[in-house]
Design a protein around this motif. Structure first.
Motif, short mmCIF file in Angstrom:
data_model
loop_
_atom_site.label_atom_id
_atom_site.label_comp_id
_atom_site.label_asym_id
_atom_site.label_seq_id
_atom_site.Cartn_x
_atom_site.Cartn_y
_atom_site.Cartn_z
N LEU A 321 95.32 -9.46 48.30
CA LEU A 321 96.77 -9.47 48.35
C LEU A 321 97.31 -10.31 47.21
O LEU A 321 96.80 -11.42 46.94
CB LEU A 321 97.29 -10.02 49.69
CG LEU A 321 97.41 -9.03 50.85
CD1 LEU A 321 96.03 -8.55 51.30
CD2 LEU A 321 98.15 -9.68 52.03
N GLN A 322 98.33 -9.79 46.55
CA GLN A 322 98.90 -10.49 45.41
C GLN A 322 100.41 -10.29 45.40
O GLN A 322 100.89 -9.20 45.68
CB GLN A 322 98.30 -9.96 44.11
CG GLN A 322 98.70 -10.72 42.87
CD GLN A 322 98.04 -10.13 41.63
OE1 GLN A 322 98.30 -9.00 41.26
NE2 GLN A 322 97.16 -10.91 40.99
N GLN A 323 101.15 -11.35 45.09
CA GLN A 323 102.60 -11.23 45.00
C GLN A 323 102.99 -10.54 43.71
O GLN A 323 102.52 -10.91 42.63
CB GLN A 323 103.27 -12.61 45.06
CG GLN A 323 103.67 -13.05 46.45
CD GLN A 323 104.68 -14.18 46.42
OE1 GLN A 323 104.67 -14.99 45.52
NE2 GLN A 323 105.53 -14.24 47.42
N ARG A 324 103.85 -9.55 43.85
CA ARG A 324 104.36 -8.85 42.67
C ARG A 324 105.86 -8.65 42.83
O ARG A 324 106.40 -8.76 43.92
CB ARG A 324 103.65 -7.52 42.47
CG ARG A 324 102.15 -7.71 42.24
CD ARG A 324 101.51 -6.55 41.54
NE ARG A 324 100.10 -6.79 41.30
CZ ARG A 324 99.31 -5.93 40.64
NH1 ARG A 324 99.79 -4.78 40.19
NH2 ARG A 324 98.03 -6.22 40.45
N GLN A 325 106.50 -8.33 41.71
CA GLN A 325 107.95 -8.20 41.72
C GLN A 325 108.33 -6.73 41.85
O GLN A 325 107.85 -5.89 41.10
CB GLN A 325 108.53 -8.79 40.43
CG GLN A 325 109.89 -9.40 40.60
CD GLN A 325 110.21 -10.41 39.53
OE1 GLN A 325 109.50 -10.53 38.54
NE2 GLN A 325 111.28 -11.16 39.71
N GLY A 326 109.21 -6.44 42.82
CA GLY A 326 109.61 -5.06 43.06
C GLY A 326 111.09 -4.85 42.82
O GLY A 326 111.72 -5.54 42.02
N ARG A 327 111.65 -3.87 43.54
CA ARG A 327 113.06 -3.52 43.37
C ARG A 327 113.96 -4.71 43.71
O ARG A 327 113.67 -5.48 44.61
CB ARG A 327 113.42 -2.33 44.27
CG ARG A 327 114.82 -1.81 44.02
CD ARG A 327 115.12 -0.59 44.83
NE ARG A 327 115.16 -0.87 46.26
CZ ARG A 327 115.57 0.00 47.18
NH1 ARG A 327 115.94 1.21 46.80
NH2 ARG A 327 115.57 -0.32 48.44
N ASN A 328 115.03 -4.80 42.95
CA ASN A 328 116.00 -5.88 43.15
C ASN A 328 115.39 -7.25 42.88
O ASN A 328 115.85 -8.27 43.40
CB ASN A 328 116.59 -5.83 44.56
CG ASN A 328 117.91 -6.56 44.68
OD1 ASN A 328 118.60 -6.76 43.68
ND2 ASN A 328 118.26 -6.98 45.88
N ASN A 329 114.30 -7.26 42.08
CA ASN A 329 113.61 -8.50 41.69
C ASN A 329 112.97 -9.22 42.87
O ASN A 329 112.58 -10.38 42.75
CB ASN A 329 114.56 -9.46 40.97
CG ASN A 329 115.08 -8.91 39.67
OD1 ASN A 329 114.32 -8.43 38.84
ND2 ASN A 329 116.40 -8.96 39.47
N ARG A 330 112.84 -8.54 44.02
CA ARG A 330 112.26 -9.15 45.20
C ARG A 330 110.73 -9.18 45.10
O ARG A 330 110.10 -8.22 44.63
CB ARG A 330 112.67 -8.40 46.46
CG ARG A 330 114.16 -8.43 46.77
CD ARG A 330 114.68 -9.84 46.98
NE ARG A 330 113.92 -10.58 47.96
CZ ARG A 330 114.11 -10.49 49.27
NH1 ARG A 330 115.07 -9.71 49.75
NH2 ARG A 330 113.39 -11.18 50.11
N LEU A 331 110.14 -10.28 45.56
CA LEU A 331 108.69 -10.41 45.58
C LEU A 331 108.14 -9.76 46.85
O LEU A 331 108.74 -9.85 47.93
CB LEU A 331 108.28 -11.88 45.54
CG LEU A 331 108.70 -12.66 44.28
CD1 LEU A 331 108.33 -14.12 44.43
CD2 LEU A 331 108.08 -12.08 43.03
N PHE A 332 107.01 -9.10 46.72
CA PHE A 332 106.35 -8.51 47.88
C PHE A 332 104.84 -8.62 47.69
O PHE A 332 104.36 -8.86 46.58
CB PHE A 332 106.76 -7.04 48.07
CG PHE A 332 106.20 -6.10 47.01
CD1 PHE A 332 105.07 -5.34 47.28
CD2 PHE A 332 106.80 -5.98 45.76
CE1 PHE A 332 104.55 -4.48 46.33
CE2 PHE A 332 106.29 -5.12 44.81
CZ PHE A 332 105.17 -4.37 45.09
N TRP A 333 104.10 -8.46 48.79
CA TRP A 333 102.64 -8.54 48.74
C TRP A 333 102.07 -7.15 48.55
O TRP A 333 102.30 -6.26 49.36
CB TRP A 333 102.09 -9.16 50.03
CG TRP A 333 102.43 -10.61 50.17
CD1 TRP A 333 103.43 -11.15 50.91
CD2 TRP A 333 101.77 -11.70 49.53
NE1 TRP A 333 103.45 -12.52 50.79
CE2 TRP A 333 102.43 -12.88 49.95
CE3 TRP A 333 100.70 -11.81 48.66
CZ2 TRP A 333 102.05 -14.15 49.51
CZ3 TRP A 333 100.31 -13.08 48.23
CH2 TRP A 333 100.97 -14.22 48.66
N ILE A 334 101.32 -6.97 47.46
CA ILE A 334 100.71 -5.68 47.18
C ILE A 334 99.28 -5.68 47.71
O ILE A 334 98.58 -6.70 47.65
CB ILE A 334 100.73 -5.38 45.66
CG1 ILE A 334 100.41 -3.90 45.40
CG2 ILE A 334 99.79 -6.28 44.90
CD1 ILE A 334 100.62 -3.48 43.96
#
Length: 477
Positions: A321-334
């Motif tokens: 699991l790694q934090q990445r930046q998604g839509r609206n600059n929100r961080l999520f766990w990939i």
């Protein structure tokens, strides 16, 4: 809506102007500030659409009963089959189902009457050119117009309070951010002060962008008032978000600049809108769920086998699991299948994998080469963090040469206006793998920005099929 006035430091202060309740003290701020109104607007549009259809149907049957003596007259049934599609088409063209129709009863009634007038006009033309005008009585047509217009006016007056209760007086969530610029107050909008919340448009700080994203969640419009030197930074933050972002410019109202929004005694430059409208986002999400849902079921045996092999090799965790930046600059766990040794995992992604990387396990080398390590991201798509097609999400510590990605090109944040994807235009062009130089990032960024410009479902399908040809590639280490 309530009015939340500013309190002292123990309380996070937020104001909501234009409400009916007195100032509330010691009220704790909860994020997101407001629930999403998109679903409620869709429900309201559907309610109006079905209500209009019912009014037209009942009116035509009633006219048939009064004029001909029977409600199930074939002519009345024929008119129903003709009127409904024509009316709904005219209603969509005349904005009968729009935000303004949800907030203004007079506008809603006027547009529905305009739509039925267009419907009857088209009916007369169809009857004339098909030489079937003798089947339509002038008295019945006039009676239909009066009955339907009266029914639409009455029905919309009845449901308008219900719609207003569900969607609010403006049917939009508006956030006004005071960052030291001209004082702006918008009725029924949320107002926050960046100094009290310690917010700033820092494009080099993913965590600050995540905080800004939390405040902007579920907002339809975000307006910021700031000094001129910070407008560029706010503009880039907005462009990388899936919202309509505006920057207050006092001279806009006087100059009448094209591409600006004016109202409530101030003017603002419109710097961004979401790249996809509501219908496009709904279609894209439906495609994601249908395709990924089927793929997850079909690939379940493979996923289980790979998970078992990873565990058997070193008895370590199956997923990485790694934090990445998604839509609206929100961080999520990939989610990914773990391909590296447990003690050498790189959660920040500061080091790109190389061809002879000693961190990669034996099974890890195979699943990276065949892109099987990316398959757990099907779960991210089902969760709504990702889409099948979109810009690939990057680790927040990733480097292009010796620079962070956003330091190489200020347009980098624009790719965050859409959900990140399992695949994208850059990937099918072979622009993937390690970013050893700034040029590696620039070329794939250009492809991502090209994808943002003019989304279509057909192009998404083409990218999905083209992905199968590049699952195995020489840039996967």
């Amino acid at each position: 809506m309530t009015t939340l006035e500013q309190d002292r430091p123990i309380v996070v202060p937020v104001t909501l102007h234009g409400g009916g309740q007195p100032p509330a003290a010691n009220r704790q701020l909860k994020l997101p500030l407001a629930p999403s109104l998109e679903k409620r607007r869709l429900q309201a549009y559907l309610l109006l659409l079905l209500l209009d259809g019912a009014v037209i149907t009942v009116s035509l049957l009633l006219v048939g009963l009064l004029y001909i003596g029977r409600a199930d007259d074939p002519q009345a049934l024929q008119q129903i089959n003709l009127y409904l599609p024509l009316y709904w088409g005219a209603a969509l063209i005349t904005r009968t189902y729009s935000i303004q129709s949800l907030t203004s009863l007079r506008f809603s009634q006027a547009r529905s009457i305009l739509a039925i007038v267009i419907t009857l006009t088209l009916t007369i033309f169809v009857a004339f050119f098909t030489k079937s005008s003798e089947q339509f009585s002038r008295v019945s047509i006039l009676a239909n117009l009066l009955m339907i217009a009266g029914g639409l006016t009455w029905a919309r007056a009845v449901v308008h309070p219900l719609i207003r209760q569900g969607c609010g007086p403006t049917a939009e969530n508006v956030l006004v951010i005071d960052d030291g610029g001209t004082l702006v107050r918008v009725p029924h909008a949320w107002h926050i002060d960046t100094r009290e919340h310690r917010l700033r448009p820092d494009r080099s700080d993913p965590h600050m962008l995540d905080r800004l994203g939390m405040f902007m969640t579920n907002m339809d419009r975000v307006i910021v008032s700031c000094p001129p030197e910070r407008r560029k930074d706010w503009a880039m933050v907005f462009k990388g978000s899936n919202i309509c972002g505006e920057i207050v410019e006092p001279e806009v109202q006087e100059m009448g600049v094209l591409g600006a929004r004016r109202g409530h005694g101030f003017g603002s430059l419109v710097v961004s809108v979401g790249p996809l409208g509501l219908r496009a986002r709904a279609l894209k999400r439906a495609m994601d769920l249908v395709i990924v849902g089927g793929a997850t079921i079909a690939l379940a045996p493979l996923l289980l086998v790979v998970a078992l092999m990873i565990w058997l090799e070193d008895r370590g965790p199956v997923f990485f699991l790694q934090q990445r930046q998604g839509r609206n600059n929100r961080l999520f766990w990939i989610y990914k299948f773990r391909s590296m040794r447990v003690e050498k995992l790189d959660a920040a992604g500061t080091r790109s994998a190389s061809r002879d990387d000693d961190r990669i396990t034996r099974i890890g080398r195979f699943i990276r080469k065949t892109s099987v390590d990316e398959l757990p991201q099907l779960l991210n798509v089902l969760r709504g963090d990702m889409s099948i097609v979109g810009p690939r999400p990057h680790a927040i510590g990733s480097l292009a040469g010796q620079k962070r990605f956003w330091e190489v090109d200020q347009r980098y944040l624009l790719r965050h206006s859409l959900k990140p994807g399992l695949t994208g235009l850059a990937q099918i062009r072979g622009l993937r793998g390690a970013t050893d130089s700034e040029a590696d990032l620039t070329s794939r960024l250009q492809a991502d920005l090209e994808y943002l410009d003019g989304w279509t479902a057909v192009r998404d399908l083409r990218i999905i099929f083209a992905t199968f040809a590049v699952l195995v590639h020489d840039r996967a280490f």
